[in-house]
Design a protein around this motif. Structure first.
Motif: not given
Ligand SMILES: Nc1ncnc2c1ncn2[C@@H]1O[C@H](COP(=O)(O)OP(=O)(O)OP(=O)(O)O)[C@@H](O)[C@H]1O
Length: 372
Positions: A41-48
């Motif tokens: 969670n919060g690793a940046g998957k959705s952002t990437l």
């Protein structure tokens, strides 16, 4: 055969307020490949994913689609019409399943007569052909996600983005959808990017993995490459390499090293693949599916590593059981329920664990004088 690069991302940076939440120097997506973005969670998957889909303003960086840089607003809009995105929440309209699936086609101006056969074909491929007249309000979670996938796939996108598409589904529903989607993507030769924190999902769908933490890519590579040769302990743990053994390299010849395990392991040695200098401290990882359990040492086995141990825990893991062992060091193995019953394994049972040297991979080397 190497496939053409469809999407090239360079130096992608995204800030939320003053905080930098994404810094990715480079990532390529090839035609026909399925790339899994993995991370906690919060690793940046959705952002990437949003950045790759051109849906998020970049603080810096560039995207090239089929060799052309997306510079202007109209370039980005044209690109967005060639890709579709599916979210964890299916986000269906209050209309029938057919109307939901056909919504994008309608928006693109396709007449009803041309929409209907395409809607029916994709609904059938997703196993919801008999639900076309049903209100989307009266669907189960799995049916709703199938409708969302049909709505995306009917547009025949050049890239399909799937943001944690299975995480709201129960295990059984997820299993069925993973199977069907795997077949559909392979048949259609679809290029797709999906995010997940589950390495089992990634292993079933993806050709390539990109493991993320804190907005950065830690490792990108082919599925087997990342699963079997994680480059650091975080990636190893995240892709399910449950056993990590630290020791001192006693010998190394032609890529085969002998690792003398650290304190508490009673001088036990493990044979592993990798290059290191004798005297160096090294970390070696073993996947649980590569460890075999038996009641006695099998002299005919080609496994170079065999250890007597005691079962400490038996944990159900989907169709398998994870068996944790104390062999003087921690070791985890996966067994089927049949093997578990045949071997009579329960906490306290004695057992022999074996694995090949090719199943034990060097993950990290440290200095000659590092603590073991
Ligand atoms: N709209 C937003 N405003 C501010 N910060 C955000 C916003 N969206 C995401 N972030 C931050 O960006 C970072 C990356 O979030 P992101 O949603 O991309 O992670 P993720 O790997 O997809 O997580 P999850 O698995 O929980 O969905 C997190 O620190 C998050 O708090």
């Amino acid at each position: 055969m190497s496939r053409a690069v469809l999407l090239e991302a360079r130096n992608l940076q995204v800030h939320r307020g003053r905080v930098q939440v994404l810094a990715v120097p480079g990532l390529d997506l090839r035609a026909g490949e399925v790339l899994a973005l993995m991370g906690p969670n919060g690793a940046g998957k959705s952002t990437l994913m949003l950045a790759l889909a051109g849906l998020l303003p970049l603080s810096q960086g560039s995207l090239r689609f089929k060799g052309t840089e997306l510079r202007s607003r109209s370039d980005r809009e044209a690109y967005r019409r060639r890709m579709t995105m599916v979210f964890q929440d299916p986000l269906l309209f209050d209309a029938t399943v057919a109307q939901n699936i056909g919504a994008g086609l309608k928006l693109r101006g396709l007449p009803a007569g041309e929409r209907a056969p395409r809607v029916l074909a994709w609904a059938q491929r997703l196993g919801i052909g008999d639900l076309l007249d049903r209100s989307a309000r009266h669907l189960s979670g799995g049916e709703a996600q199938r409708t969302a996938l049909a709505r995306a796939l009917v547009l025949e996108p050049e890239i399909l983005f799937l943001d944690e598409p299975f995480s709201a589904l129960d295990a059984h529903t997820r299993d069925g959808l993973l199977d069907d989607l795997g077949h559909i993507l392979a048949e259609a030769g679809c290029t797709a990017v999906f995010s997940t924190h589950d390495h089992g999902e990634a292993a079933r769908l993806a050709h390539r993995l990109a493991v993320m933490r804190e907005g950065a890519l830690l490792q990108t590579g082919g599925l087997r490459e990342v699963m079997n040769h994680p480059q650091d302990p975080f990636v190893a743990a995240f892709v399910g390499m449950e056993t990590l053994l630290k020791g001192r390299v006693a010998a190394c010849r032609e890529g085969l090293l002998t690792l003398q395990l650290g304190k508490g392991a009673g001088g036990r040695e493990v044979l592993a693949m990798g290059e290191a200098q004798p005297g160096q401290t090294a970390l070696v990882g073993i996947r649980p599916e590569h460890v075999a359990l038996s009641l006695q040492t099998d002299k005919s086995s080609s496994a170079r590593n065999a250890f007597q141990g005691t079962v400490t825990k038996v944990i159900p893991r989907g169709p398998f059981f994870k068996v944790e062992l104390d062999c003087g060091f921690f070791l985890a193995a996966f067994v089927t329920s049949q093997s578990l019953a045949e071997l009579g394994l329960e906490p306290g049972s004695p057992v022999v664990a074996s694995f090949k040297a090719t199943a034990a991979h060097l993950i990290r080397r440290e200095g000659l004088d590092a603590e073991v």
